[in-house]
Design an enzyme around this catalytic site. Structure first.
Site, PDB file in Angstrom:
ATOM      1  N   ARG A   1       0.795  -1.231   0.000  1.00  0.00           N
ATOM      2  CA  ARG A   1       0.000   0.000   0.000  1.00  0.00           C
ATOM      3  C   ARG A   1       0.826   1.279   0.000  1.00  0.00           C
ATOM      4  NH1 ARG A   1      -2.260  -4.835   1.758  1.00  0.00           N
ATOM      5  NH2 ARG A   1      -4.417  -4.792   1.068  1.00  0.00           N
TER       6      ARG A   1
ATOM      7  N   HIS B   1      -0.318  -2.242  -4.747  1.00  0.00           N
ATOM      8  CA  HIS B   1       0.502  -2.911  -5.767  1.00  0.00           C
ATOM      9  C   HIS B   1       0.658  -2.081  -7.052  1.00  0.00           C
ATOM     10  CE1 HIS B   1       0.752  -6.240  -3.132  1.00  0.00           C
ATOM     11  NE2 HIS B   1      -0.368  -6.864  -3.450  1.00  0.00           N
TER      12      HIS B   1
ATOM     13  N   HIS C   1       4.596 -12.381  -5.881  1.00  0.00           N
ATOM     14  CA  HIS C   1       3.352 -12.577  -5.142  1.00  0.00           C
ATOM     15  C   HIS C   1       2.831 -14.021  -5.252  1.00  0.00           C
ATOM     16  CE1 HIS C   1      -0.558 -11.613  -3.427  1.00  0.00           C
ATOM     17  NE2 HIS C   1      -0.160 -10.370  -3.220  1.00  0.00           N
TER      18      HIS C   1
ATOM     19  N   ASP D   1      -1.996 -10.616   7.262  1.00  0.00           N
ATOM     20  CA  ASP D   1      -1.763  -9.839   6.040  1.00  0.00           C
ATOM     21  C   ASP D   1      -0.937  -8.636   6.486  1.00  0.00           C
ATOM     22  OD1 ASP D   1      -1.848  -8.863   3.492  1.00  0.00           O
ATOM     23  OD2 ASP D   1      -3.982  -8.369   3.484  1.00  0.00           O
TER      24      ASP D   1
ATOM     25  N   GLU E   1       5.794 -12.288   0.698  1.00  0.00           N
ATOM     26  CA  GLU E   1       6.141 -11.238  -0.265  1.00  0.00           C
ATOM     27  C   GLU E   1       7.270 -10.398   0.318  1.00  0.00           C
ATOM     28  OE1 GLU E   1       2.342  -9.112  -1.110  1.00  0.00           O
ATOM     29  OE2 GLU E   1       1.477 -10.860  -0.164  1.00  0.00           O
TER      30      GLU E   1
HETATM   31  C1  GAL Z   1      -1.565  -8.877  -0.752  1.00  0.00           C
HETATM   32  C2  GAL Z   1      -2.269  -7.873   0.092  1.00  0.00           C
HETATM   33  C3  GAL Z   1      -3.653  -8.427   0.386  1.00  0.00           C
HETATM   34  C4  GAL Z   1      -4.396  -8.689  -0.910  1.00  0.00           C
HETATM   35  C5  GAL Z   1      -3.533  -9.524  -1.834  1.00  0.00           C
HETATM   36  C6  GAL Z   1      -4.096  -9.658  -3.226  1.00  0.00           C
HETATM   37  O1  GAL Z   1      -0.273  -8.466  -1.031  1.00  0.00           O
HETATM   38  O2  GAL Z   1      -1.559  -7.584   1.256  1.00  0.00           O
HETATM   39  O3  GAL Z   1      -4.375  -7.533   1.198  1.00  0.00           O
HETATM   40  O4  GAL Z   1      -4.744  -7.463  -1.502  1.00  0.00           O
HETATM   41  O5  GAL Z   1      -2.270  -8.985  -1.993  1.00  0.00           O
HETATM   42  O6  GAL Z   1      -5.366 -10.183  -3.271  1.00  0.00           O
END
Ligand code: GAL
Length: 348
Positions: free
Chosen positions: A79, A104, A177, A250, A313
């Site tokens: 973010r 992202h 990812h 998360d 990640e």
């Molecule tokens: C992660 C993020 C999650 C979600 C995911 C994609 O990197 O932290 O909140 O958005 O990607 O679905």
């Protein structure tokens, strides 16, 4: 061994590269997004398992802006608050694609682009993809050239190297990812996987926007303490506001000692005995427990539901560009930066 495969799509020809080694392990990576499509390795019974989630067709990766299966995310993973930041006295606006914030880097992410296959090296089982991202791309300053190299070694290490140069200062925090399920991509919940993380602190989030508060908090006595192996599910349903904000894990954890020799993470699939070790020289890792998967159609008719995969990640911390006490993700003009993340598989 290195093989290539050309696939015709509505947006032209895509090249997939298959790297395989003498241990029966193989990966498939694509110049569509420099994406990791498949990661197959033998389980404790000698059966091949594909341990990463993905789409059934290559075409679906053109719109990989929801789950980010196997994606190479850039320029900034995670973010950016208010989808804006200041750098060298100038303010930059990027896309608001998650409420008021950016996730992202927005809808035109690097994972949806066709990358150049810059080089193939059969002798070391390696492919390098290259992307030119012009000045102003996604709203970021500077013409950035990013190269991502995938190498599969004979001792089952998948090495992912990021090499970047820009003609102006620019923030850069790329990540991979991939969602892992060490019992096999279609085998259901990952909550019984054992996980250990060498991370003594994490960055709490403000609320369900998942923007960090800016604090750095010790994991001691919290569900985020994975310093000794425990199952992913052990504490995931605790009444703890941080877990409730994100429907599970998360969050960004601070790696105690980022380096390429000692694993920062070790995970084991309870059904297959497949062990994943991860190494990086980046400072943080977003540990995401697949909370937002919701019966998502996947490879070979699989359906991926909540917590059917987890991501490690590696990256700079979320919203680092707006948080002075986090390590700076700024790539200085005309300097080459290089980061590496390694995913190594074996049998426990
Ligand atoms: C992660 C993020 C999650 C979600 C995911 C994609 O990197 O932290 O909140 O958005 O990607 O679905």
């Amino acid at each position: 061994m290195l093989q290539t495969q050309e696939i015709e799509t509505t947006k032209g020809t895509i090249t997939n590269i298959i790297l395989s080694n003498n241990q029966e392990t193989s990966v498939v990576v694509s110049n569509l997004g420099a994406t990791l499509l498949n990661f197959k390795t033998q389980d404790k019974n000698g059966k091949l398992q594909d341990i990463v989630l993905g789409f059934d067709t290559i075409e679906e990766y053109f719109s990989n802006t929801d789950t980010y299966f196997g994606a190479s995310v850039g320029r900034i993973a995670n973010r950016t608050e208010t989808a804006s930041f200041s750098l060298n006295g100038e303010t930059f606006q990027i896309d608001k694609n998650e409420g008021d914030n950016n996730l992202h880097s927005g809808p035109n992410g690097y994972q949806t682009r066709v990358w150049e296959v810059e080089s193939l090296d059969k002798s070391i089982n390696q492919v390098t993809f290259k992307l030119d991202s012009p000045d102003g791309d996604q709203g970021y300053p500077g013409h950035l050239t990013l190269k991502i190299t995938y190498q599969l070694t004979d001792d089952n290490q998948l090495k992912i190297t990021y090499q970047a140069i820009s003609d102006k200062d620019t923030p850069l925090s790329p990540t991979n990812h991939s969602y892992f399920n060490l019992n096999g991509h279609a085998s259901g919940s990952i909550e019984n996987h054992l996980l250990q993380l060498n991370a003594s602190a994490y960055t709490p989030i403000k609320d369900s926007t998942s923007i960090p508060t800016g604090q750095i908090v010790n994991v001691e006595g919290t569900p985020f303490d994975f310093r000794h192996p425990k199952t992913i599910g052990q504490d995931i349903n605790q009444t703890f506001d941080q877990l409730q904000f994100a429907s599970g894990y998360d969050h960004n954890l601070l790696l105690d000692d980022p380096n390429l020799q000692t694993a920062f993470a070790t995970a084991v699939g309870d059904k297959t005995g497949i062990k994943l070790e991860a190494f990086t020289n980046l400072p943080g890792v977003q540990f995401y427990s697949g909370n937002f998967l919701n019966n998502h159609p996947g490879k070979n008719q699989a359906s991926y539901d909540k917590r059917h995969g987890f991501c490690l990640e590696t990256q700079f911390f979320p919203n680092a560009i707006n948080t002075p006490n986090f390590p700076s993700p700024v790539l200085k003009a005309n300097e080459t930066n290089s980061y590496q993340t390694i995913y190594k598989v074996s049998i426990e």
